[in-house]
Design an enzyme around this catalytic site. Structure first.
Site, mmCIF file in Angstrom:
data_model
loop_
_atom_site.group_PDB
_atom_site.id
_atom_site.type_symbol
_atom_site.label_atom_id
_atom_site.label_comp_id
_atom_site.label_asym_id
_atom_site.label_seq_id
_atom_site.Cartn_x
_atom_site.Cartn_y
_atom_site.Cartn_z
ATOM 1 N N GLY A 132 -10.080 60.122 32.164
ATOM 2 C CA GLY A 132 -11.738 60.472 32.274
ATOM 3 C C GLY A 132 -12.606 61.667 32.243
ATOM 4 O O GLY A 132 -13.685 61.856 32.417
ATOM 5 N N LYS A 167 -8.268 61.312 17.716
ATOM 6 C CA LYS A 167 -6.546 62.562 18.288
ATOM 7 C C LYS A 167 -5.524 61.227 17.012
ATOM 8 O O LYS A 167 -5.802 60.451 16.947
ATOM 9 C CB LYS A 167 -6.095 62.454 19.517
#
Ligand SMILES: C[S@@+](CC[C@H](N)C(=O)[O-])C[C@H]1O[C@@H](n2cnc3c(N)ncnc32)[C@H](O)[C@@H]1O
Length: 208
Positions: A54, A155
């Site tokens: 998170g 990513k």
């Protein structure tokens, strides 16, 4: 960079995350991407793919502020974060995309960020290919739901398939950069594709 230095740097971001209340040290990667590329603005609708535990969602929520909307998606649960919407699900599955669609409720998305990582098998070619596959899913999602001029960050594990992915990203964004934020471990093969200014493709009307 020596191993000693790498460990110190890792420990530094870990301690900073603990002290500042971030769920992960990954939070600093998004902060560094933001300070360099300014991808998220106040009031934005942002979807964070692969959000657990998170850290990115916390940073993105700070950036969009009260008027913005942050939707976090992950297969894994996350500890509650004030003011965000969390969807537990696999983003490669239609049912998860439907849940996201319901939450955005007709609003267009300004920014899609993805820090998704596949389960690491130890076989680099396989891990690289799986990471590219997740990135292509994130890109597919962005192409479908991003607003014109929207931004995308994702990513990937570096490798031979990255060039193809980059070509696909370049086809639909005006600005595309590869970036390794300082908070990434130097030994890591991860790299971030930062794409700005989505060029929304015209939908072609098909005659019956
Ligand atoms: C490196 S972690 C993300 C860290 C996060 N950005 C943070 O700041 O805390 C990668 C995450 O991608 C998630 N993930 C992998 N495949 C996924 C998928 N198909 N759908 C949703 N999440 C996925 C994993 O469950 C994992 O939590």
């Amino acid at each position: 960079m020596t191993r000693w230095y790498r460990e110190r740097k890792r420990e530094h971001f870990y301690k900073a995350a603990k002290k500042e209340g971030y769920h992960s040290r990954a939070a600093y990667k998004l902060k560094q991407i933001q300070s360099r590329f300014h991808i998220i603005r106040k009031g934005d609708v942002v979807v964070d793919l692969g959000a657990a535990p998170g850290g990115w969602s916390q940073v993105a929520k700070e950036l969009v502020g009260k008027k913005g909307l942050l939707i976090a998606v992950d297969i894994q649960p996350i500890k509650p974060i004030d003011g965000i919407v969390f969807i537990k699900g696999d983003m490669t599955k239609n049912e998860t995309i439907e849940k996201i669609k319901n939450k955005i409720n007709g609003r267009k998305i300004n920014v899609v960020i993805s820090d998704m990582s596949p389960n690491i098998s130890g076989n680099y070619s396989m891990d690289h290919a799986n990471s590219i596959w997740l990135s292509e899913n994130a890109l597919g999602f962005a192409k479908k739901f991003l607003k014109n001029n929207g931004n995308f960050v994702c990513k990937v594990f570096d490798g031979e398939l990255l060039r193809d992915l980059l070509e696909k990203v370049k086809d639909c964004f005006e600005i595309v950069k590869l970036h390794s934020p300082p908070a990434s471990r130097k030994s890591s093969s991860e790299i971030y594709v930062v794409a700005k200014k989505f060029k929304k493709q015209e939908e072609v009307a098909v005659e019956e």
